[in-house]
Scaffold this motif. Structure first.
Motif, PDB file in Angstrom:
ATOM      1  N   SER A 131     -15.016  64.727  44.886  1.00 61.70           N
ATOM      2  CA  SER A 131     -14.398  64.211  43.657  1.00 61.70           C
ATOM      3  C   SER A 131     -13.253  65.105  43.216  1.00 61.70           C
ATOM      4  N   GLY A 132     -13.482  66.421  43.268  1.00 62.51           N
ATOM      5  CA  GLY A 132     -12.430  67.348  42.877  1.00 62.51           C
ATOM      6  C   GLY A 132     -11.218  67.255  43.776  1.00 62.51           C
ATOM      7  N   ALA A 133     -11.449  67.085  45.087  1.00 62.78           N
ATOM      8  CA  ALA A 133     -10.339  66.982  46.035  1.00 62.78           C
ATOM      9  C   ALA A 133      -9.513  65.722  45.781  1.00 62.78           C
ATOM     10  N   VAL A 134     -10.189  64.591  45.559  1.00 62.05           N
ATOM     11  CA  VAL A 134      -9.478  63.341  45.275  1.00 62.05           C
ATOM     12  C   VAL A 134      -8.754  63.434  43.936  1.00 62.05           C
ATOM     13  N   GLY A 135      -9.389  64.086  42.962  1.00 69.69           N
ATOM     14  CA  GLY A 135      -8.799  64.195  41.637  1.00 69.69           C
ATOM     15  C   GLY A 135      -7.490  64.948  41.610  1.00 69.69           C
ATOM     16  N   ILE A 136      -7.250  65.799  42.614  1.00 72.59           N
ATOM     17  CA  ILE A 136      -5.993  66.547  42.664  1.00 72.59           C
ATOM     18  C   ILE A 136      -4.793  65.610  42.656  1.00 72.59           C
ATOM     19  N   ALA A 157     -17.638  57.601  45.775  1.00 68.86           N
ATOM     20  CA  ALA A 157     -16.400  56.863  45.517  1.00 68.86           C
ATOM     21  C   ALA A 157     -16.160  56.688  44.018  1.00 68.86           C
ATOM     22  N   CYS A 158     -17.200  56.328  43.274  1.00 66.02           N
ATOM     23  CA  CYS A 158     -17.053  56.134  41.823  1.00 66.02           C
ATOM     24  C   CYS A 158     -16.706  57.445  41.126  1.00 66.02           C
ATOM     25  N   SER A 159     -17.356  58.516  41.533  1.00 65.48           N
ATOM     26  CA  SER A 159     -17.077  59.817  40.927  1.00 65.48           C
ATOM     27  C   SER A 159     -15.655  60.267  41.235  1.00 65.48           C
ATOM     28  N   ALA A 160     -15.203  60.005  42.458  1.00 63.97           N
ATOM     29  CA  ALA A 160     -13.850  60.391  42.840  1.00 63.97           C
ATOM     30  C   ALA A 160     -12.806  59.621  42.033  1.00 63.97           C
ATOM     31  N   SER A 191     -13.242  58.285  39.096  1.00 61.43           N
ATOM     32  CA  SER A 191     -13.327  58.769  37.724  1.00 61.43           C
ATOM     33  C   SER A 191     -12.570  60.082  37.547  1.00 61.43           C
ATOM     34  N   THR A 192     -12.715  60.996  38.497  1.00 61.15           N
ATOM     35  CA  THR A 192     -12.024  62.274  38.419  1.00 61.15           C
ATOM     36  C   THR A 192     -10.521  62.098  38.544  1.00 61.15           C
ATOM     37  N   LEU A 193     -10.094  61.214  39.444  1.00 64.49           N
ATOM     38  CA  LEU A 193      -8.667  60.930  39.579  1.00 64.49           C
ATOM     39  C   LEU A 193      -8.097  60.387  38.271  1.00 64.49           C
ATOM     40  N   GLY A 194      -8.823  59.469  37.641  1.00 58.77           N
ATOM     41  CA  GLY A 194      -8.379  58.924  36.360  1.00 58.77           C
ATOM     42  C   GLY A 194      -8.345  59.963  35.270  1.00 58.77           C
ATOM     43  N   ASP A 195      -9.305  60.886  35.286  1.00 53.96           N
ATOM     44  CA  ASP A 195      -9.345  61.942  34.286  1.00 53.96           C
ATOM     45  C   ASP A 195      -8.136  62.861  34.397  1.00 53.96           C
ATOM     46  N   ARG A 196      -7.790  63.289  35.640  1.00 58.01           N
ATOM     47  CA  ARG A 196      -6.647  64.176  35.822  1.00 58.01           C
ATOM     48  C   ARG A 196      -5.344  63.461  35.457  1.00 58.01           C
ATOM     49  N   ALA A 197      -5.239  62.171  35.794  1.00 57.18           N
ATOM     50  CA  ALA A 197      -4.041  61.414  35.436  1.00 57.18           C
ATOM     51  C   ALA A 197      -3.923  61.277  33.924  1.00 57.18           C
ATOM     52  N   ALA A 198      -5.036  60.968  33.252  1.00 58.27           N
ATOM     53  CA  ALA A 198      -5.017  60.810  31.801  1.00 58.27           C
ATOM     54  C   ALA A 198      -4.615  62.111  31.109  1.00 58.27           C
ATOM     55  N   ASN A 199      -5.046  63.245  31.649  1.00 57.12           N
ATOM     56  CA  ASN A 199      -4.688  64.532  31.053  1.00 57.12           C
ATOM     57  C   ASN A 199      -3.186  64.761  31.064  1.00 57.12           C
ATOM     58  N   VAL A 200      -2.548  64.516  32.200  1.00 57.67           N
ATOM     59  CA  VAL A 200      -1.108  64.761  32.275  1.00 57.67           C
ATOM     60  C   VAL A 200      -0.337  63.721  31.471  1.00 57.67           C
ATOM     61  N   LEU A 201      -0.830  62.487  31.403  1.00 60.02           N
ATOM     62  CA  LEU A 201      -0.167  61.449  30.621  1.00 60.02           C
ATOM     63  C   LEU A 201      -0.236  61.756  29.129  1.00 60.02           C
ATOM     64  N   VAL A 255       3.210  67.399  38.801  1.00 60.12           N
ATOM     65  CA  VAL A 255       3.070  68.505  39.749  1.00 60.12           C
ATOM     66  C   VAL A 255       2.476  69.728  39.049  1.00 60.12           C
ATOM     67  N   HIS A 256       2.881  69.955  37.799  1.00 53.91           N
ATOM     68  CA  HIS A 256       2.317  71.073  37.046  1.00 53.91           C
ATOM     69  C   HIS A 256       0.804  70.911  36.875  1.00 53.91           C
ATOM     70  N   GLY A 257       0.351  69.675  36.733  1.00 53.03           N
ATOM     71  CA  GLY A 257      -1.075  69.425  36.589  1.00 53.03           C
ATOM     72  C   GLY A 257      -1.887  69.839  37.803  1.00 53.03           C
ATOM     73  N   LEU A 258      -1.214  70.020  38.946  1.00 50.26           N
ATOM     74  CA  LEU A 258      -1.920  70.468  40.143  1.00 50.26           C
ATOM     75  C   LEU A 258      -2.473  71.878  39.979  1.00 50.26           C
ATOM     76  N   ALA A 259      -1.862  72.658  39.089  1.00 46.50           N
ATOM     77  CA  ALA A 259      -2.336  74.026  38.872  1.00 46.50           C
ATOM     78  C   ALA A 259      -3.786  74.025  38.398  1.00 46.50           C
ATOM     79  N   GLN A 260      -4.086  73.164  37.439  1.00 42.08           N
ATOM     80  CA  GLN A 260      -5.452  73.103  36.920  1.00 42.08           C
ATOM     81  C   GLN A 260      -6.410  72.549  37.973  1.00 42.08           C
ATOM     82  N   SER A 261      -5.940  71.551  38.726  1.00 43.40           N
ATOM     83  CA  SER A 261      -6.799  70.984  39.773  1.00 43.40           C
ATOM     84  C   SER A 261      -7.093  72.014  40.863  1.00 43.40           C
ATOM     85  N   ALA A 262      -6.071  72.763  41.270  1.00 44.86           N
ATOM     86  CA  ALA A 262      -6.269  73.785  42.296  1.00 44.86           C
ATOM     87  C   ALA A 262      -7.178  74.894  41.795  1.00 44.86           C
ATOM     88  N   GLN A 263      -7.027  75.244  40.521  1.00 45.10           N
ATOM     89  CA  GLN A 263      -7.868  76.286  39.949  1.00 45.10           C
ATOM     90  C   GLN A 263      -9.331  75.884  39.954  1.00 45.10           C
TER      91      GLN A 263
END
Length: 430
Positions: A69-74, A118-121, A123-133, A366-374
């Motif tokens: 999930s974390g990998a997909v969320g990146i 798949a559902c968790s992934a 959800s995580t992708l949507g969460d990271r997108a919503a944060n940057v938006l 792209v800046h949001g990748l910092a938090q995902s990578a961390q």
């Protein structure tokens, strides 16, 4: 009402509007943050328990699910930012909130491991997108007051997490599978509510879409590509290191206390509460120190000191009895919380100031990748510090402090050339 009464009423309305950057839209987005984080707080506290006791997953399966999930969320941050440069941001954010809601509800319908992953992934992708938006919306609607608005947003979000945690604690006291399922329903309901609230927010002007649709600008202006901007990419790498304070609170404190054997285990919960209380109380006042680009860059100096102090006091907690360990670990938690608040303030300003107007969404994505990578690298860095004992923690804090200095020098020349990234704008309230 007489003329004086009308004037007074208008004056009071104007004063209220100034309190929250972005006016009515700013207030609506703060309400969205509160609802969103409350729902997330409900689920975060019991997600592992739900997957273990309700879905029947093993420890290895839960760990693999979280990793995938974390990998997909990146991909969520750059995807959301790129789309928001081409379409209305409120519509894009609404769509991702609905995706999160559907993914959460889908978890209730199956115990199939592949489908749960798949559902968790998703959800995580949507969460990271919503944060940057959400950050991009604040950038556009708040203009030069974006740092103050982000501070208010973060304070409200922390309050929402606390409320969600309290609700989860009540459900955990029941300890039934039905209670866990209702918490997941509450999480999904929060996303549906935020989607509806987002639709009521006014759409701020987008420099990228204005350039793309204008017929009077002559030859087409090609938006800048953050993936070819080596300075910005290097900045994002330093941001990944500066975000490691998150890993300290997520796993570092609990593992250190458990393995050092000096401080009582109950101290972990106390320090997490202390962290939330400090953020709620001091994030907005501290944000006032970084409301200009130069001031934000200047905060990297005390930020370096806070990280170094956090690592040193954690190292000092290794020797002595329970009282000494408790005092120094608490001091370390305070130092890392201060670092967390300062780093957030610096990041809100510099991430926007370094981005061209016409590619804000792509750059912030792209800046949001910092938090995902961390989130992926942080646990490794913290466990390495714990394994190294006092030397490991001292090195951990010193390494992040040095990275602050590196970032301070890295952005210097770029900021001298960069104009104010977001001018004041007027946003429709309809």
């Amino acid at each position: 009402m007489g003329t004086e009464g009308i004037v007074d009423a208008k004056s009071r309305a104007a004063t209220r509007s100034k309190r929250i950057p972005g006016g009515r839209n700013g207030r609506r987005m703060l309400a969205i943050a509160l609802v969103d984080r409350t729902g997330s707080g409900l689920w975060a506290a019991v997600s592992v328990l739900y997957l273990t006791y309700v879905s029947g997953l093993s420890l290895a399966q839960v760990g693999t699910l979280a990793a995938v999930s974390g990998a997909v969320g990146i991909a969520g941050s750059p995807l959301g930012g790129r789309i928001a440069d081409r379409f209305p941001i409120t519509r894009v954010l609404t769509a991702f909130q609905l995706v999160r809601a559907l993914a959460s509800l889908a978890l209730l319908t199956t115990d199939n491991y592949a489908l749960l992953v798949a559902c968790s992934a998703v959800s995580t992708l949507g969460d990271r997108a919503a944060n940057v938006l959400t950050k991009l919306y604040a950038t556009r609607v708040a203009g030069p007051d974006r740092v103050r608005y982000q501070a208010l947003n973060r304070t409200v979000a922390n309050a929402g997490w606390a409320l969600g945690g309290l609700g989860a604690a009540a459900a955990l006291a029941l300890g039934t599978t039905s209670a866990y399922r209702w918490l997941l329903v509450g999480d999904a309901a929060s996303f549906l509510a935020t989607a509806l609230l987002t639709l009521r927010c006014g759409e701020p002007p987008s420099p990228a879409r204005t350039v793309a649709t204008s017929k009077d600008v002559g030859p087409a202006i090609r938006p800048a590509n953050p993936w070819r901007d080596r300075t910005y990419l290097a900045y994002v790498v330093t941001e990944t290191v500066l975000s490691l304070h998150d890993a300290v609170f997520r796993i570092g404190l609990s593992l250190w206390i458990a393995h050092s054997g000096h401080a009582p285990n109950g101290l972990v919960a106390v320090l997490l509460v202390l962290n939330s209380v400090m953020v709620v109380a001091f994030q907005v006042p501290l944000a006032r120190l970084g409301t200009t680009t130069a001031a934000a860059r200047g905060l990297l100096v005390p930020l370096a000191a806070a990280f170094a102090l956090g690592g040193l006091t954690m190292a000092l907690s290794a020797d002595g009895g329970a009282f000494r360990a408790t005092v120094f670990i608490t001091a370390s938690a305070i130092a890392f919380t201060l670092a967390e608040m300062l780093q957030a303030t610096v990041s809100w300003e510099l991430s926007v100031a370094l981005a061209p107007d016409t590619s804000q969404g792509a750059y912030l994505g792209v800046h949001g990748l910092a938090q995902s990578a961390q989130r992926s690298l942080g646990p490794l860095a913290v466990t390495a510090a714990i394994a190294g004992g006092p030397v490991g923690w001292t090195t951990f804090g010193a390494a992040i402090a040095v990275t602050c200095v590196v970032q301070h020098r890295l952005v210097r020349d770029r900021l001298h050339r960069a104009p104010l990234s977001v001018p004041p704008v007027t946003v429709s309230e309809h």
